[in-house]
Design a protein around this motif. Structure first.
Motif, PDB file in Angstrom:
ATOM      1  N   GLY A  63       6.924  19.783  19.944  1.00 42.59           N
ATOM      2  CA  GLY A  63       5.880  18.775  19.983  1.00 42.59           C
ATOM      3  C   GLY A  63       5.490  18.473  21.414  1.00 42.59           C
ATOM      4  O   GLY A  63       5.904  19.147  22.356  1.00 42.59           O
ATOM      5  N   ASP A  64       4.698  17.411  21.596  1.00 41.60           N
ATOM      6  CA  ASP A  64       4.157  17.079  22.921  1.00 41.60           C
ATOM      7  C   ASP A  64       5.245  16.698  23.923  1.00 41.60           C
ATOM      8  O   ASP A  64       5.086  16.907  25.124  1.00 41.60           O
ATOM      9  N   LEU A  65       6.317  16.071  23.451  1.00 45.71           N
ATOM     10  CA  LEU A  65       7.437  15.664  24.313  1.00 45.71           C
ATOM     11  C   LEU A  65       8.680  16.404  23.840  1.00 45.71           C
ATOM     12  O   LEU A  65       9.546  15.822  23.173  1.00 45.71           O
ATOM     13  N   PRO A  66       8.776  17.679  24.138  1.00 43.11           N
ATOM     14  CA  PRO A  66       9.799  18.509  23.499  1.00 43.11           C
ATOM     15  C   PRO A  66      11.234  18.037  23.691  1.00 43.11           C
ATOM     16  O   PRO A  66      12.007  18.000  22.726  1.00 43.11           O
ATOM     17  N   LEU A  67      11.625  17.662  24.897  1.00 42.77           N
ATOM     18  CA  LEU A  67      13.015  17.267  25.125  1.00 42.77           C
ATOM     19  C   LEU A  67      13.321  15.925  24.484  1.00 42.77           C
ATOM     20  O   LEU A  67      14.349  15.769  23.807  1.00 42.77           O
ATOM     21  N   ILE A  68      12.447  14.943  24.671  1.00 42.88           N
ATOM     22  CA  ILE A  68      12.659  13.624  24.066  1.00 42.88           C
ATOM     23  C   ILE A  68      12.719  13.732  22.545  1.00 42.88           C
ATOM     24  O   ILE A  68      13.589  13.140  21.893  1.00 42.88           O
ATOM     25  N   GLU A  69      11.785  14.484  21.978  1.00 43.65           N
ATOM     26  CA  GLU A  69      11.751  14.615  20.520  1.00 43.65           C
ATOM     27  C   GLU A  69      12.986  15.338  20.000  1.00 43.65           C
ATOM     28  O   GLU A  69      13.538  14.985  18.963  1.00 43.65           O
ATOM     29  N   PHE A  70      13.437  16.360  20.757  1.00 43.58           N
ATOM     30  CA  PHE A  70      14.612  17.107  20.311  1.00 43.58           C
ATOM     31  C   PHE A  70      15.856  16.232  20.297  1.00 43.58           C
ATOM     32  O   PHE A  70      16.594  16.198  19.304  1.00 43.58           O
ATOM     33  N   ILE A  71      16.125  15.511  21.406  1.00 39.71           N
ATOM     34  CA  ILE A  71      17.355  14.722  21.451  1.00 39.71           C
ATOM     35  C   ILE A  71      17.314  13.600  20.410  1.00 39.71           C
ATOM     36  O   ILE A  71      18.336  13.283  19.782  1.00 39.71           O
ATOM     37  N   THR A  72      16.140  13.004  20.201  1.00 40.41           N
ATOM     38  CA  THR A  72      16.027  11.919  19.218  1.00 40.41           C
ATOM     39  C   THR A  72      16.285  12.421  17.809  1.00 40.41           C
ATOM     40  O   THR A  72      17.093  11.847  17.057  1.00 40.41           O
ATOM     41  N   GLU A  73      15.603  13.512  17.434  1.00 41.99           N
ATOM     42  CA  GLU A  73      15.713  14.001  16.061  1.00 41.99           C
ATOM     43  C   GLU A  73      17.041  14.713  15.800  1.00 41.99           C
ATOM     44  O   GLU A  73      17.540  14.704  14.682  1.00 41.99           O
ATOM     45  N   LYS A  74      17.623  15.348  16.831  1.00 42.30           N
ATOM     46  CA  LYS A  74      18.936  15.984  16.652  1.00 42.30           C
ATOM     47  C   LYS A  74      19.996  14.927  16.375  1.00 42.30           C
ATOM     48  O   LYS A  74      20.840  15.091  15.484  1.00 42.30           O
ATOM     49  N   ILE A  75      19.955  13.818  17.117  1.00 37.58           N
ATOM     50  CA  ILE A  75      20.899  12.728  16.867  1.00 37.58           C
ATOM     51  C   ILE A  75      20.635  12.097  15.502  1.00 37.58           C
ATOM     52  O   ILE A  75      21.564  11.759  14.764  1.00 37.58           O
ATOM     53  N   ARG A  76      19.362  11.981  15.128  1.00 39.50           N
ATOM     54  CA  ARG A  76      19.043  11.424  13.807  1.00 39.50           C
ATOM     55  C   ARG A  76      19.660  12.270  12.696  1.00 39.50           C
ATOM     56  O   ARG A  76      20.248  11.744  11.758  1.00 39.50           O
ATOM     57  N   LEU A  77      19.517  13.593  12.811  1.00 37.72           N
ATOM     58  CA  LEU A  77      20.114  14.488  11.809  1.00 37.72           C
ATOM     59  C   LEU A  77      21.621  14.300  11.731  1.00 37.72           C
ATOM     60  O   LEU A  77      22.204  14.262  10.635  1.00 37.72           O
ATOM     61  N   GLU A  78      22.274  14.181  12.880  1.00 37.28           N
ATOM     62  CA  GLU A  78      23.730  14.031  12.908  1.00 37.28           C
ATOM     63  C   GLU A  78      24.160  12.707  12.296  1.00 37.28           C
ATOM     64  O   GLU A  78      25.099  12.667  11.484  1.00 37.28           O
ATOM     65  N   LEU A  79      23.494  11.626  12.672  1.00 38.34           N
ATOM     66  CA  LEU A  79      23.863  10.311  12.156  1.00 38.34           C
ATOM     67  C   LEU A  79      23.656  10.224  10.651  1.00 38.34           C
ATOM     68  O   LEU A  79      24.502   9.679   9.912  1.00 38.34           O
ATOM     69  N   MET A  80      22.525  10.737  10.175  1.00 40.01           N
ATOM     70  CA  MET A  80      22.237  10.655   8.745  1.00 40.01           C
ATOM     71  C   MET A  80      23.169  11.533   7.921  1.00 40.01           C
ATOM     72  O   MET A  80      23.352  11.305   6.727  1.00 40.01           O
ATOM     73  N   ALA A  81      23.757  12.573   8.556  1.00 41.50           N
ATOM     74  CA  ALA A  81      24.694  13.438   7.840  1.00 41.50           C
ATOM     75  C   ALA A  81      26.098  12.864   7.823  1.00 41.50           C
ATOM     76  O   ALA A  81      26.895  13.168   6.923  1.00 41.50           O
TER      77      ALA A  81
END
Length: 436
Positions: A63-81
């Motif tokens: 996406g437009d902010l690749p690093l910010i979006e990656f760290i945010t969504e990667k942590i989201r996936l981990e927390l929700m799992a």
């Protein structure tokens, strides 16, 4: 192509993230607090290239902010799992909680994972069997270029792309709809592919988070819309409003391909209401009674074979983009907006970036269209005259604010649709001939 960072850039990114991660917050122990994640990653994001091939590739994969979006969504996936939603903890620090003891360790791990991108996903949407005749699948799947297929899910497909996950939290997320929290589509019942569905499935590269808001999902949806738009222009499909049945909840099912090559289900992405309503109205093409029944399937097979060729054609971009805009022109109920979208389809194919010093844009485009689809001098003259009227209505909508197409102008709307279909078909023939 990988997101390989130069050593000095990588060290700087890890350093910036390590410092910013000390202020990370999570809500209800399961959701990243976006402002804290944004500011934690902002300084590190500035070290990535601002433009060029690498930047374009990162944005296409995330996406437009690749690093910010990656760290945010990667942590989201981990927390929700790993964690359950907890209403008693509205907001808490991430660093220091189980699994996230050290900010530097977390920064190093996420940067290593960022550099391992792009990851491979299979993204699939269930359509309706009414859209493609089942007899077309007698020899297996229908390829749409190299990376996409249309198929009826059989036992092998169901086993290869399961809908259930052993982690109940992930399984719950797949059954859930974004925006409805823990509300499940099918309760705790195991999900199965519908045996009477037609599935459009595509392989994509990049990164996809829990809600599927990243570029790979958007690009896959564009491919679906281009495919159906091409099919509408080539008479493989027809559009027919159906108000009897409710609009179904179309959704993308996302599988991630793991290191062993297995397809692991990870997310369910709801399609917006406008697209769902449009997909519901797409039907298989109805042949005239006089058309020989024995010729119908061979004709359709040829059309889908050509569509597959076009998705692999070297200079396909304009055609696929125009086809997407043609599909978009069937969305919604605003006739003026639909009219403008069809004009955009033609402008993409005819080229609107021209020198208008010696002739108007309307004259240039009308001549191009006439020579593109006209079969005789008289037909070309008629196309030129009609197109000027059609383009005039487009100008009144865009420049004078006209928002309603009246009965006396409805013939222009119908003729514009016909021009789009013929122009797309002419471009198809040109691309197939040039690729052969």
């Amino acid at each position: 192509m990988k997101f390989k960072l130069r050593p000095e850039v990588k060290r700087k990114v890890i350093q910036e993230l390590s410092e910013g991660f000390k202020n990370l917050l999570v809500e209800n122990e399961t959701f990243p607090h976006y402002p804290s994640f944004f500011f934690a990653g902002y300084a590190a994001q500035q070290n990535l290239p601002e433009n060029g091939v690498n930047r374009e590739y990162m944005e296409r994969c995330i996406g437009d902010l690749p690093l910010i979006e990656f760290i945010t969504e990667k942590i989201r996936l981990e927390l929700m799992a790993d964690r359950d939603f907890n209403t008693e903890v509205p907001r808490s620090p991430l660093i220091g909680s189980p699994g996230y003891r050290d900010a530097t360790d977390l920064a190093e791990r996420l940067v290593e994972e960022f550099e391992s991108l792009p990851w491979t996903y299979r993204i699939t949407i269930e359509l309706s069997q009414k859209q493609i005749q089942p007899e077309l699948f007698q020899t297996g799947t229908i390829p749409i270029g190299r990376d996409a297929f249309v198929l009826i899910p059989d036992l092998l497909f169901s086993e290869t792309f399961p809908l259930n996950h052993e982690n109940e939290r992930i399984a719950k997320r797949i059954r859930s709809v974004r925006g409805l929290g823990a509300l499940m589509l099918l309760g705790s019942k195991k999900e199965e592919w519908k045996p009477d569905a037609v599935c459009f499935t595509q392989t994509v590269q990049g990164f996809i988070g829990a809600w599927g808001t990243q570029e790979p999902v958007r690009l896959a949806q564009n491919q679906l819309e281009s495919f159906i738009g091409l099919g509408l222009a080539k008479k493989c499909f027809t559009f027919k409003n159906d108000f009897k049945d409710p609009v179904p909840q179309f959704r993308w099912i996302v599988h991630q391909v793991d290191e062993s090559g297995q397809n692991v289900p990870m997310a369910s992405v709801l399609v917006d209401d406008e697209l769902s309503s449009t997909l519901k109205s797409i039907k298989s093409f109805a042949f005239a009674e006089s058309y020989p029944q024995t010729s119908q399937l061979p004709w359709l097979n040829r059309q889908f074979s050509e569509i597959s060729q076009l998705f692999d054609a070297p200079k396909k971009e304009n055609l696929l983009l125009a086809s997407k805009w043609f599909f978009d022109s069937f969305k919604g109920s605003d006739e003026a907006l639909r009219y403008v979208r069809r004009m955009t389809c033609l402008e993409i194919l005819l080229g609107s970036s021209v020198n208008t010093e010696k002739a108007s844009l309307s004259e240039i485009m009308s001549n191009r269209l006439a020579y593109m689809i006209g079969k005789s001098y008289s037909e070309r003259e008629k196309i030129i005259a009609e197109f000027k009227s059609i383009y005039g209505l487009r100008s009144r909508i865009l420049h004078q604010g006209k928002h309603r197409i009246g009965f006396r102008e409805s013939h222009l709307r119908a003729r514009l649709q016909e021009f789009c279909e013929k122009a797309i078909d002419a471009e198809c023939k040109l691309l197939i001939a040039s690729s052969e």
